[in-house]
Design a protein around this motif. Structure first.
Motif, PDB file in Angstrom:
ATOM      1  N   ALA A 104       0.836  -1.206   0.000  1.00 39.72           N
ATOM      2  CA  ALA A 104       0.000   0.000   0.000  1.00 39.72           C
ATOM      3  C   ALA A 104       0.869   1.254   0.000  1.00 39.72           C
ATOM      4  N   GLU A 105       1.934   1.249   0.785  1.00 42.63           N
ATOM      5  CA  GLU A 105       2.832   2.404   0.826  1.00 42.63           C
ATOM      6  C   GLU A 105       3.562   2.587  -0.502  1.00 42.63           C
ATOM      7  N   GLU A 106       3.827   1.477  -1.182  1.00 43.66           N
ATOM      8  CA  GLU A 106       4.465   1.558  -2.498  1.00 43.66           C
ATOM      9  C   GLU A 106       3.553   2.252  -3.506  1.00 43.66           C
ATOM     10  N   LEU A 107       2.246   2.043  -3.369  1.00 42.64           N
ATOM     11  CA  LEU A 107       1.297   2.732  -4.241  1.00 42.64           C
ATOM     12  C   LEU A 107       1.251   4.233  -3.951  1.00 42.64           C
ATOM     13  N   LEU A 108       1.446   4.600  -2.676  1.00 45.08           N
ATOM     14  CA  LEU A 108       1.389   6.003  -2.299  1.00 45.08           C
ATOM     15  C   LEU A 108       2.547   6.816  -2.882  1.00 45.08           C
ATOM     16  N   ALA A 109       3.728   6.221  -2.902  1.00 50.41           N
ATOM     17  CA  ALA A 109       4.956   6.962  -3.167  1.00 50.41           C
ATOM     18  C   ALA A 109       4.941   7.771  -4.463  1.00 50.41           C
ATOM     19  N   PRO A 110       4.595   7.186  -5.629  1.00 50.59           N
ATOM     20  CA  PRO A 110       4.661   7.984  -6.863  1.00 50.59           C
ATOM     21  C   PRO A 110       3.635   9.109  -6.896  1.00 50.59           C
ATOM     22  N   VAL A 111       2.476   8.895  -6.290  1.00 50.58           N
ATOM     23  CA  VAL A 111       1.449   9.944  -6.269  1.00 50.58           C
ATOM     24  C   VAL A 111       1.896  11.092  -5.372  1.00 50.58           C
ATOM     25  N   GLU A 112       2.480  10.758  -4.224  1.00 51.12           N
ATOM     26  CA  GLU A 112       3.004  11.812  -3.349  1.00 51.12           C
ATOM     27  C   GLU A 112       4.088  12.618  -4.062  1.00 51.12           C
ATOM     28  N   ALA A 113       4.987  11.935  -4.745  1.00 53.50           N
ATOM     29  CA  ALA A 113       6.064  12.622  -5.451  1.00 53.50           C
ATOM     30  C   ALA A 113       5.508  13.559  -6.530  1.00 53.50           C
ATOM     31  N   GLU A 114       4.482  13.121  -7.247  1.00 49.32           N
ATOM     32  CA  GLU A 114       3.888  13.934  -8.294  1.00 49.32           C
ATOM     33  C   GLU A 114       3.207  15.171  -7.715  1.00 49.32           C
ATOM     34  N   LEU A 115       2.504  14.990  -6.595  1.00 52.20           N
ATOM     35  CA  LEU A 115       1.846  16.121  -5.949  1.00 52.20           C
ATOM     36  C   LEU A 115       2.871  17.158  -5.484  1.00 52.20           C
ATOM     37  N   ARG A 116       3.930  16.700  -4.871  1.00 53.85           N
ATOM     38  CA  ARG A 116       4.961  17.623  -4.412  1.00 53.85           C
ATOM     39  C   ARG A 116       5.589  18.382  -5.584  1.00 53.85           C
ATOM     40  N   GLN A 117       5.846  17.670  -6.671  1.00 50.61           N
ATOM     41  CA  GLN A 117       6.485  18.293  -7.817  1.00 50.61           C
ATOM     42  C   GLN A 117       5.575  19.359  -8.429  1.00 50.61           C
ATOM     43  N   ARG A 118       4.305  19.037  -8.591  1.00 51.64           N
ATOM     44  CA  ARG A 118       3.388  19.977  -9.232  1.00 51.64           C
ATOM     45  C   ARG A 118       3.113  21.208  -8.378  1.00 51.64           C
ATOM     46  N   LEU A 119       3.020  21.024  -7.093  1.00 49.38           N
ATOM     47  CA  LEU A 119       2.561  22.098  -6.217  1.00 49.38           C
ATOM     48  C   LEU A 119       3.695  22.883  -5.568  1.00 49.38           C
ATOM     49  N   GLY A 120       4.917  22.466  -5.804  1.00 51.18           N
ATOM     50  CA  GLY A 120       6.083  23.272  -5.459  1.00 51.18           C
ATOM     51  C   GLY A 120       6.121  23.768  -4.035  1.00 51.18           C
ATOM     52  N   THR A 121       6.386  25.074  -3.888  1.00 51.73           N
ATOM     53  CA  THR A 121       6.576  25.636  -2.548  1.00 51.73           C
ATOM     54  C   THR A 121       5.270  25.793  -1.771  1.00 51.73           C
ATOM     55  N   TRP A 122       4.139  25.549  -2.420  1.00 53.81           N
ATOM     56  CA  TRP A 122       2.900  25.475  -1.636  1.00 53.81           C
ATOM     57  C   TRP A 122       2.974  24.332  -0.637  1.00 53.81           C
ATOM     58  N   PHE A 123       3.669  23.274  -1.011  1.00 54.82           N
ATOM     59  CA  PHE A 123       3.825  22.144  -0.094  1.00 54.82           C
ATOM     60  C   PHE A 123       4.771  22.529   1.031  1.00 54.82           C
ATOM     61  N   TYR A 124       4.331  22.247   2.275  1.00 55.26           N
ATOM     62  CA  TYR A 124       5.242  22.563   3.375  1.00 55.26           C
ATOM     63  C   TYR A 124       5.460  21.419   4.354  1.00 55.26           C
ATOM     64  N   GLY A 125       4.625  20.383   4.374  1.00 57.51           N
ATOM     65  CA  GLY A 125       4.862  19.327   5.349  1.00 57.51           C
ATOM     66  C   GLY A 125       3.898  18.173   5.196  1.00 57.51           C
ATOM     67  N   ILE A 126       4.087  17.167   6.046  1.00 58.31           N
ATOM     68  CA  ILE A 126       3.236  15.984   6.034  1.00 58.31           C
ATOM     69  C   ILE A 126       2.689  15.727   7.430  1.00 58.31           C
ATOM     70  N   GLU A 127       1.604  14.978   7.473  1.00 58.25           N
ATOM     71  CA  GLU A 127       1.003  14.498   8.719  1.00 58.25           C
ATOM     72  C   GLU A 127       0.854  15.603   9.747  1.00 58.25           C
ATOM     73  N   ASN A 128       1.592  15.528  10.866  1.00 62.82           N
ATOM     74  CA  ASN A 128       1.432  16.487  11.961  1.00 62.82           C
ATOM     75  C   ASN A 128       2.408  17.652  11.900  1.00 62.82           C
ATOM     76  N   ASP A 129       3.091  17.821  10.775  1.00 63.26           N
ATOM     77  CA  ASP A 129       3.954  18.992  10.631  1.00 63.26           C
ATOM     78  C   ASP A 129       3.118  20.267  10.745  1.00 63.26           C
ATOM     79  N   SER A 130       3.761  21.340  11.179  1.00 61.13           N
ATOM     80  CA  SER A 130       3.132  22.656  11.202  1.00 61.13           C
ATOM     81  C   SER A 130       4.115  23.664  10.638  1.00 61.13           C
TER      82      SER A 130
END
Length: 430
Positions: A237-263
């Protein structure tokens, strides 16, 4: 998704939930746990402390689902009627469990007290029910199958007790019941700087995926994307997540700032820590909210030196050194004053960086030139000071404006630190 028959449901019990006196965090937490186990979960319900309605809801659920998870109503007071109502729903007598009563007595003895007569009812369970031990409190839960194909699990409403009981007993039991149809893995990505609709436009095709799924959630000033994948095993299941997460980060650039409980606060503190730098704050309209966000992060003291809540102009002048003439000429809500506040905080504490906020949080106090929702955010550092007025809108609540102002200030610091770190890295010879 298929039929609801055989699935799992959550029933939260308590009039305080219906009245809105208490946020129903247990339902959310349980839903996440069920997803993590790969259990089909189709329905959540809330019922007040009313015997007849509780009985009716449990009987209805018993005809629809395989497992019903109940929280609340297991205490010693008269309105804690879950156990009795469940027993009545299936015409089953209650019986006292001596081992439960001994456990209750021992827990009170450890506190130097004796249980009251009302505590004794917590030792009553329907005949045939298995005790679900409570390591943190006196009210046990139970695992009970009152009719073939239908099982009840009960927990206290106290979140810490529920979670301890779930981890120790309930989750292992559920794993062994043959209910799991694979394992779910999920990841929350956090974004700042774009609204939900704008962000969704950039990833519209990914929102149409079926496995993993991508779902947006708007927060206070931020947008979250939850990626969820299902597979026979957790690594798959985590292997399925990885490429989608990478694509989201790449497309959305500096809008992305963290995961899960990051603030924003935790990311800024970590960047400063890596650079060996420190931070101070000066706040007017946020009233300490920026400092509170920073000190909510464990270990913040090695980076965050402190701050000044300079609400009155006299404090801006006396502690931060904002010139009276500047306040007279520009007003407290202005770029020059915000910069002077940030520089004053930096000078006062000796910090590497300082953030300052001054604005109109509302609901009153605005003017045509300086409306409610206008906040000036200043950042002072080794290379100088900057400030910008941000209009968050007058239709927002005071609390929203204060919270988002603090988040926006930290986001600006984060972006600057990332840019400086990247530039310094490029300038460093290999």
């Amino acid at each position: 998704m298929g039929s609801e028959s055989g699935g799992t449901e959550i029933l939260c019990i308590g009039t305080e939930l219906l009245l809105g006196n208490i946020l129903n965090g247990n339902a959310r937490w349980l839903a996440e746990q069920l997803a993590g186990l790969g259990l089909r979960h189709y329905r959540q319900s809330v019922v007040g402390d009313n015997r007849e309605r509780l009985i009716a809801m449990v009987r209805e659920a018993s005809r629809r689902c395989r497992v019903l998870i109940c929280t609340g109503g297991l205490g010693p007071t008269p309105d804690d009627l879950t156990t009795e109502a469940l027993a009545d729903a299936f015409a089953t007598p209650l019986e006292e469990r001596p081992e439960v009563w001994r456990d209750i007595q021992a827990k009170f003895a450890a506190l130097g007290r004796a249980p009251s007569p009302s505590n004794r009812k917590q030792a009553l369970l329907p005949a045939g029910a298995c005790v679900l031990p409570n390591p943190l409190g006196t009210a046990p839960g139970m695992i009970w199958t009152p009719r073939p194909g239908f099982t009840l699990l009960t927990f206290p409403g106290v979140p810490s007790e529920l979670r301890a009981m779930w981890a120790a007993t309930a989750a292992p039991w559920l794993r062994g019941q043959g209910l799991v149809e694979g394992v779910f893995a999920s990841r929350i990505l956090r974004f700042w700087g774009a609204g939900e609709s704008r962000l969704a436009e950039q990833v519209a095709d990914l929102l149409e995926l079926s496995n993993p799924t991508v779902a947006p959630y708007a927060g206070t000033g931020e947008v979250k994307l939850r990626i969820t994948a299902q597979a026979p095993t957790l690594p798959q299941a985590e292997e399925l997540l990885a490429p989608v997460e990478a694509e989201l980060r790449q497309r959305l650039g500096t809008w992305f700032y963290g995961i899960e409980n990051d603030s924003q606060a935790s990311l800024c503190l970590e960047l400063l820590r890596r650079r060996g730098e420190t931070l101070a704050v000066a706040e007017s309209c946020t009233g300490g909210g920026l400092g509170a966000a920073l000190t909510a992060v464990p270990g913040a003291s090695d980076v965050f030196l402190g701050g000044v809540i300079a609400y009155a102009n006299a404090v801006k002048q006396g502690l931060l050194g904002v010139p009276a003439a500047m306040l007279e000429a520009h007003g407290a809500v202005s770029d020059p004053v915000a910069i002077a506040m940030a520089e004053g905080a930096r000078r006062l504490t000796g910090s590497t960086w300082a953030l300052a906020l001054t604005g109109v949080a509302g609901p009153g106090g605005g003017s045509p030139g300086k409306p409610v929702g206008l906040v000036h955010i200043a950042l002072a550092g080794p290379s100088g000071s900057t400030s910008e007025g941000v209009r968050f809108g007058g239709g927002r609540s005071r609390d929203w404006i204060q919270t988002v102002s603090a988040g926006e200030a930290l986001n600006r610091l984060r972006l600057l630190l990332l840019a400086e770190t990247q530039t310094e890295g490029q300038a460093t010879p290999p």
